[in-house]
Design a protein around this motif. Structure first.
Motif, short mmCIF file in Angstrom:
data_model
loop_
_atom_site.label_atom_id
_atom_site.label_comp_id
_atom_site.label_asym_id
_atom_site.label_seq_id
_atom_site.Cartn_x
_atom_site.Cartn_y
_atom_site.Cartn_z
N TYR A 116 9.92 50.32 39.25
CA TYR A 116 9.64 51.75 39.78
C TYR A 116 9.47 52.63 38.77
O TYR A 116 9.99 52.67 37.59
CB TYR A 116 10.59 52.01 41.00
CG TYR A 116 10.93 51.26 41.85
CD1 TYR A 116 10.29 51.51 43.25
CD2 TYR A 116 11.96 50.09 41.79
CE1 TYR A 116 10.50 50.72 44.20
CE2 TYR A 116 12.24 49.33 42.78
CZ TYR A 116 11.63 49.65 44.11
OH TYR A 116 11.65 48.64 45.17
N THR A 117 8.29 53.67 38.94
CA THR A 117 8.05 54.58 38.08
C THR A 117 9.09 55.83 38.38
O THR A 117 9.64 55.99 39.43
CB THR A 117 6.82 55.10 38.33
OG1 THR A 117 6.72 55.73 39.66
CG2 THR A 117 5.57 54.09 38.13
N GLN A 176 12.22 56.68 46.58
CA GLN A 176 11.60 55.52 46.96
C GLN A 176 12.20 54.28 46.27
O GLN A 176 11.63 53.23 46.54
CB GLN A 176 9.96 55.37 46.73
CG GLN A 176 9.26 56.24 47.60
CD GLN A 176 7.91 56.50 46.95
OE1 GLN A 176 7.64 56.33 45.92
NE2 GLN A 176 7.12 57.15 47.83
N THR A 234 8.39 58.86 39.03
CA THR A 234 8.21 59.74 40.02
C THR A 234 8.58 59.03 41.34
O THR A 234 9.13 59.79 42.33
CB THR A 234 6.43 59.74 40.26
OG1 THR A 234 5.97 60.44 38.94
CG2 THR A 234 6.10 60.71 41.58
N GLU A 235 8.70 57.85 41.50
CA GLU A 235 9.14 56.85 42.88
C GLU A 235 10.55 57.30 42.84
O GLU A 235 11.05 57.21 43.87
CB GLU A 235 8.71 55.53 42.60
CG GLU A 235 7.27 55.33 42.92
CD GLU A 235 6.91 53.83 42.41
OE1 GLU A 235 5.83 53.47 43.31
OE2 GLU A 235 7.42 53.27 41.79
#
Lengths: 147, 41, 225
Positions: free
Chosen positions: A37-38, A46, A40-41
């Motif tokens: 996951y990044t 998320q 930002t995620e």
């Protein structure tokens, strides 16, 4: 209709069905086959809650710190939008570098620090001699100063 | 050329195990395939 | 025929390895470990290409009911499996020093492993069916089902977040490699290709002999049906 044509149609129908099936499988996979996951995620919530996952991005420049014990390191993973602080105890891979790609596996602690139990270096697809890389780096710096 | 000596070449800048581990197993696979094809002639 | 392809493969291998080890420079981020690329990428390309060609012959054999095309498919499978194994093995030996792990379950590595299972499944299915014609048909269906995996392998690095980096060489953009590195890799890819042709020609000859016998081969196999 010749038996040959019949078989051709059968194979084509089977292939079409298969393609359709594969599309559905891919759609299902898309949500599960996420390797990392990044940041930002991570901030958007998320990521799987309460369990281990992987984050990926760049090691933020000038963020790498070594603790006194010599084996624990802290650094931030960035996707240029958000940064996630990471703590890791262990040996870093050869290609681990500030400004380069990284994938870390672990979980979030209560202070919002990602405690990693594995850190992998993610390198890019560029291959060149060191002299060429230096020349590119010089050109990039000149361009940045000009702007 | 970037190698100063034979041992330098085999060391592969510290990656000898990985580079030669890859090449030797590939060569072994090819040899096994060829021997198998000859045997069943 | 096979001898000719073997000869070309041998010459190309010597040339490719010479470029790979003596002409191509050190890489700026991976040092000498990147030299695994000269067998890793050609093997990975061949593993996918051979699967496509194998499925093509299997499909032709299924539709046209021709024995020879089914036997071509049969002859390609072991070499395809070998190329897949080499791609996975060299990948592990490359991933350990650069990424820091022999293996990860990312989409690229997982789909390539599935390819190996497809090859093994194809060969096992064939071996388990006694009647060769029934074996041709059953294995052809398996091969065709597995074709979907090839674009998945190829595009996995674009479709998903993977640890494996993107393609350095593709049809849609200019290569991101120094010229001598690229030349070495392409020459080796050509060498692997010629080797695969040589080996499958040898193997198909053996399969024809085993299945048809000399006399029946001449009398029965001339017709398509």
């Amino acid at each position: 209709m010749k038996p040959r044509h019949k078989r051709l149609i059968l194979v084509l129908v089977a292939l079409a069905l298969l393609g359709l099936g594969a599309t559905f499988v891919l759609k299902a996979f898309r949500s599960n086959l996420v390797f990392f996951y990044t940041p930002t995620e991570v901030f958007a919530g998320q990521v799987p809650q309460g369990q281990a996952f992987r984050i990926g991005g760049m090691v933020l420049e000038d963020s790498l710190q070594r603790n006194e014990d010599g084996v624990t390191v802290r650094f931030a993973v960035t996707d240029t939008m958000e940064n996630v602080p990471v703590q890791y105890t262990g040996i870093l891979p050869d290609l681990f570098q500030e400004g380069k790609g990284v994938v870390a596996q672990g979980r979030m602690d209560k202070q919002g620090i990602f405690v990693a139990d594995q850190v992998l270096a993610k390198h890019d697809e560029n291959y060149m001699p060191p002299e060429a890389a230096e020349a590119l780096e010089r050109a990039r710096k000149i361009k940045m100063e000009a702007e | 050329m970037q190698w100063e000596s034979i041992s330098d070449f085999f060391a592969m800048g510290g990656y000898g195990l990985y580079v030669w581990g890859s090449y030797s197993v590939t060569a072994l696979c090819v040899v096994i395939e060829l021997v198998d094809l000859r045997k069943n002639r | 025929m096979a001898t000719f392809f073997f000869l070309v493969a041998a010459i190309l291998t010597v040339w490719g390895l010479y470029i790979g080890f003596f002409v191509a420079p050190t890489d700026f981020q991976q040092g000498e470990s990147y030299r695994i690329i000269f067998i890793h990428v050609p093997a990975a390309w061949m593993s996918m290409l051979i699967y496509l060609v194998m499925s093509f012959w299997a499909a032709i054999g299924l539709i046209m009911n021709t024995r020879l095309s089914s036997m071509m498919a049969h002859a390609l499978a072991p070499t395809g499996a070998l190329m897949t194994f080499v791609a996975l093995w060299t990948g592990a030996f490359w991933g350990r020093p650069t990424w820091g792990a022999w293996w990860v379950w990312d989409a690229r590595l997982t789909s390539e492993l599935i390819l190996l299972f497809l090859y093994i499944g194809y060969m096992a299915l064939r071996a388990s069916i006694e009647d060769p014609r029934r074996g041709d048909r059953a294995s052809a269906i398996l091969a065709l089902v597995g074709v979907v995996n090839v674009p998945i392998i190829y595009f996995s690095v674009q479709w998903w977040n993977t640890l494996h980096q993107g393609a350095s060489v593709s049809l849609t953009k200019s290569p991101t490699m120094a010229t001598s590195m690229l030349t070495g890799m392409l020459v080796m890819a050509l060498a692997f290709w010629m080797y695969s042709i040589a080996v499958s020609l040898m193997r198909v000859r053996r399969i024809i002999r085993d299945r048809e016998g000399n006399a029946t081969w001449l009398s029965e196999s001339s017709g398509v049906q």
